[in-house]
Design a protein around this motif. Sequence first.
Motif, PDB file in Angstrom:
ATOM      1  N   PRO A  20       0.791  -1.227   0.000  1.00 30.29           N
ATOM      2  CA  PRO A  20       0.000   0.000   0.000  1.00 30.29           C
ATOM      3  C   PRO A  20       0.830   1.288   0.000  1.00 30.29           C
ATOM      4  O   PRO A  20       0.279   2.379  -0.142  1.00 30.29           O
ATOM      5  CB  PRO A  20      -0.784  -0.095   1.309  1.00 30.29           C
ATOM      6  N   HIS A  21       2.138   1.195   0.137  1.00 28.91           N
ATOM      7  CA  HIS A  21       2.983   2.386   0.316  1.00 28.91           C
ATOM      8  C   HIS A  21       3.035   3.303  -0.898  1.00 28.91           C
ATOM      9  O   HIS A  21       3.303   4.500  -0.742  1.00 28.91           O
ATOM     10  CB  HIS A  21       4.392   1.969   0.726  1.00 28.91           C
ATOM     11  N   THR A  22       2.822   2.763  -2.088  1.00 31.83           N
ATOM     12  CA  THR A  22       2.926   3.575  -3.300  1.00 31.83           C
ATOM     13  C   THR A  22       1.570   4.043  -3.831  1.00 31.83           C
ATOM     14  O   THR A  22       1.519   4.677  -4.886  1.00 31.83           O
ATOM     15  CB  THR A  22       3.654   2.787  -4.402  1.00 31.83           C
ATOM     16  N   ILE A  23       0.501   3.751  -3.122  1.00 29.61           N
ATOM     17  CA  ILE A  23      -0.830   4.156  -3.591  1.00 29.61           C
ATOM     18  C   ILE A  23      -0.975   5.670  -3.462  1.00 29.61           C
ATOM     19  O   ILE A  23      -0.767   6.246  -2.392  1.00 29.61           O
ATOM     20  CB  ILE A  23      -1.947   3.424  -2.835  1.00 29.61           C
ATOM     21  N   ILE A  24      -1.331   6.270  -4.577  1.00 31.70           N
ATOM     22  CA  ILE A  24      -1.571   7.715  -4.619  1.00 31.70           C
ATOM     23  C   ILE A  24      -3.041   7.993  -4.344  1.00 31.70           C
ATOM     24  O   ILE A  24      -3.393   8.884  -3.590  1.00 31.70           O
ATOM     25  CB  ILE A  24      -1.150   8.293  -5.991  1.00 31.70           C
ATOM     26  N   ARG A  25      -3.908   7.216  -4.975  1.00 31.93           N
ATOM     27  CA  ARG A  25      -5.351   7.376  -4.799  1.00 31.93           C
ATOM     28  C   ARG A  25      -6.029   6.042  -5.104  1.00 31.93           C
ATOM     29  O   ARG A  25      -5.664   5.381  -6.068  1.00 31.93           O
ATOM     30  CB  ARG A  25      -5.879   8.455  -5.742  1.00 31.93           C
ATOM     31  N   SER A  26      -7.009   5.693  -4.275  1.00 33.05           N
ATOM     32  CA  SER A  26      -7.813   4.503  -4.523  1.00 33.05           C
ATOM     33  C   SER A  26      -9.244   4.904  -4.811  1.00 33.05           C
ATOM     34  O   SER A  26      -9.756   5.866  -4.234  1.00 33.05           O
ATOM     35  CB  SER A  26      -7.781   3.554  -3.324  1.00 33.05           C
ATOM     36  N   TYR A  27      -9.839   4.145  -5.687  1.00 34.30           N
ATOM     37  CA  TYR A  27     -11.236   4.307  -6.057  1.00 34.30           C
ATOM     38  C   TYR A  27     -11.919   2.972  -5.767  1.00 34.30           C
ATOM     39  O   TYR A  27     -11.290   2.043  -5.276  1.00 34.30           O
ATOM     40  CB  TYR A  27     -11.341   4.658  -7.544  1.00 34.30           C
ATOM     41  N   ARG A  28     -13.177   2.863  -6.098  1.00 37.51           N
ATOM     42  CA  ARG A  28     -13.883   1.602  -5.822  1.00 37.51           C
ATOM     43  C   ARG A  28     -13.289   0.442  -6.610  1.00 37.51           C
ATOM     44  O   ARG A  28     -13.076  -0.639  -6.075  1.00 37.51           O
ATOM     45  CB  ARG A  28     -15.366   1.748  -6.122  1.00 37.51           C
ATOM     46  N   TYR A  29     -12.997   0.653  -7.905  1.00 43.41           N
ATOM     47  CA  TYR A  29     -12.553  -0.431  -8.782  1.00 43.41           C
ATOM     48  C   TYR A  29     -11.092  -0.342  -9.191  1.00 43.41           C
ATOM     49  O   TYR A  29     -10.575  -1.273  -9.802  1.00 43.41           O
ATOM     50  CB  TYR A  29     -13.421  -0.479 -10.052  1.00 43.41           C
ATOM     51  N   TRP A  30     -10.424   0.773  -8.896  1.00 47.96           N
ATOM     52  CA  TRP A  30      -9.060   1.001  -9.377  1.00 47.96           C
ATOM     53  C   TRP A  30      -8.210   1.630  -8.286  1.00 47.96           C
ATOM     54  O   TRP A  30      -8.729   2.357  -7.435  1.00 47.96           O
ATOM     55  CB  TRP A  30      -9.066   1.950 -10.588  1.00 47.96           C
ATOM     56  N   SER A  31      -6.919   1.409  -8.356  1.00 46.15           N
ATOM     57  CA  SER A  31      -5.952   2.150  -7.551  1.00 46.15           C
ATOM     58  C   SER A  31      -4.875   2.701  -8.460  1.00 46.15           C
ATOM     59  O   SER A  31      -4.476   2.048  -9.440  1.00 46.15           O
ATOM     60  CB  SER A  31      -5.296   1.261  -6.486  1.00 46.15           C
ATOM     61  N   VAL A  32      -4.424   3.904  -8.134  1.00 46.82           N
ATOM     62  CA  VAL A  32      -3.326   4.551  -8.854  1.00 46.82           C
ATOM     63  C   VAL A  32      -2.114   4.506  -7.940  1.00 46.82           C
ATOM     64  O   VAL A  32      -2.172   4.994  -6.810  1.00 46.82           O
ATOM     65  CB  VAL A  32      -3.680   6.015  -9.208  1.00 46.82           C
ATOM     66  N   LEU A  33      -1.034   3.902  -8.429  1.00 45.14           N
ATOM     67  CA  LEU A  33       0.191   3.745  -7.655  1.00 45.14           C
ATOM     68  C   LEU A  33       1.345   4.429  -8.374  1.00 45.14           C
ATOM     69  O   LEU A  33       1.371   4.459  -9.612  1.00 45.14           O
ATOM     70  CB  LEU A  33       0.547   2.264  -7.501  1.00 45.14           C
ATOM     71  N   LEU A  34       2.290   4.919  -7.611  1.00 46.08           N
ATOM     72  CA  LEU A  34       3.520   5.400  -8.215  1.00 46.08           C
ATOM     73  C   LEU A  34       4.323   4.181  -8.637  1.00 46.08           C
ATOM     74  O   LEU A  34       4.489   3.243  -7.862  1.00 46.08           O
ATOM     75  CB  LEU A  34       4.340   6.242  -7.238  1.00 46.08           C
ATOM     76  N   VAL A  45       1.231   3.260 -12.104  1.00 49.82           N
ATOM     77  CA  VAL A  45       0.555   2.003 -12.430  1.00 49.82           C
ATOM     78  C   VAL A  45      -0.904   2.205 -12.063  1.00 49.82           C
ATOM     79  O   VAL A  45      -1.222   2.673 -10.962  1.00 49.82           O
ATOM     80  CB  VAL A  45       1.145   0.805 -11.660  1.00 49.82           C
ATOM     81  N   LEU A  46      -1.784   1.889 -12.981  1.00 52.82           N
ATOM     82  CA  LEU A  46      -3.231   1.961 -12.763  1.00 52.82           C
ATOM     83  C   LEU A  46      -3.723   0.524 -12.697  1.00 52.82           C
ATOM     84  O   LEU A  46      -3.731  -0.179 -13.707  1.00 52.82           O
ATOM     85  CB  LEU A  46      -3.893   2.734 -13.909  1.00 52.82           C
ATOM     86  N   ALA A  47      -4.076   0.058 -11.496  1.00 54.25           N
ATOM     87  CA  ALA A  47      -4.390  -1.358 -11.277  1.00 54.25           C
ATOM     88  C   ALA A  47      -5.859  -1.559 -10.937  1.00 54.25           C
ATOM     89  O   ALA A  47      -6.417  -0.856 -10.080  1.00 54.25           O
ATOM     90  CB  ALA A  47      -3.523  -1.897 -10.146  1.00 54.25           C
ATOM     91  N   ALA A  48      -6.446  -2.544 -11.592  1.00 50.87           N
ATOM     92  CA  ALA A  48      -7.831  -2.917 -11.314  1.00 50.87           C
ATOM     93  C   ALA A  48      -7.893  -3.726 -10.029  1.00 50.87           C
ATOM     94  O   ALA A  48      -6.997  -4.514  -9.737  1.00 50.87           O
ATOM     95  CB  ALA A  48      -8.399  -3.724 -12.475  1.00 50.87           C
ATOM     96  N   HIS A  49      -8.976  -3.555  -9.272  1.00 50.67           N
ATOM     97  CA  HIS A  49      -9.174  -4.329  -8.055  1.00 50.67           C
ATOM     98  C   HIS A  49      -9.827  -5.672  -8.343  1.00 50.67           C
ATOM     99  O   HIS A  49      -9.638  -6.615  -7.575  1.00 50.67           O
ATOM    100  CB  HIS A  49     -10.061  -3.564  -7.068  1.00 50.67           C
TER     101      HIS A  49
END
Length: 151
Positions: A20-34, A45-49
């Motif tokens: 979780p350390h690189t997460i910039i923003r989380s949404y319901r279905y996606w997370s944006v990570l550095l 990185v734009l990752a689907a949940h």
Amino acid sequence: MTQHAIPTEFNATMRKFGAPHTIIRSYRYWSVLLRPAQVTLGALVLAAHEPVTAFSQLSPASFTELHEVTRHIETALNKAFHYDKINYLMLMMVDPDVHFHVLPRYAQPKSFAGLEFTDAGWPAVPDLGHVNATDTAINQQIIEHLQSYWP
């Protein structure tokens, strides 16, 4: 703005890229990570949940949210670093969970936190083998800088 709590479980791809350390923003279905390896300044990185390994297997709700998430990514990256172009790469050759590498592209070197970041592939295909040297502290500064511009 649709911001949700950081997920409590992460798929293997998200863990590989430091969640979780690189997460910039989380949404319901996606997370944006550095992206820890900064190919270009602000590489993400734009990752689907959802637990799927093919883009077409995502739910309609995930596709709908993707529109909002990409708009937020582009707004924040543009305000933070003034990119010239942006590339979304969905390679999924090594990491099978649905994700994109989001690479802001720069015609000229960019400075941030006393470092110079180059886009070695400009103006052609991104050079994923070239990494701008950063450390955890610099990456955290990039995360905080992007978060300050997030819509």
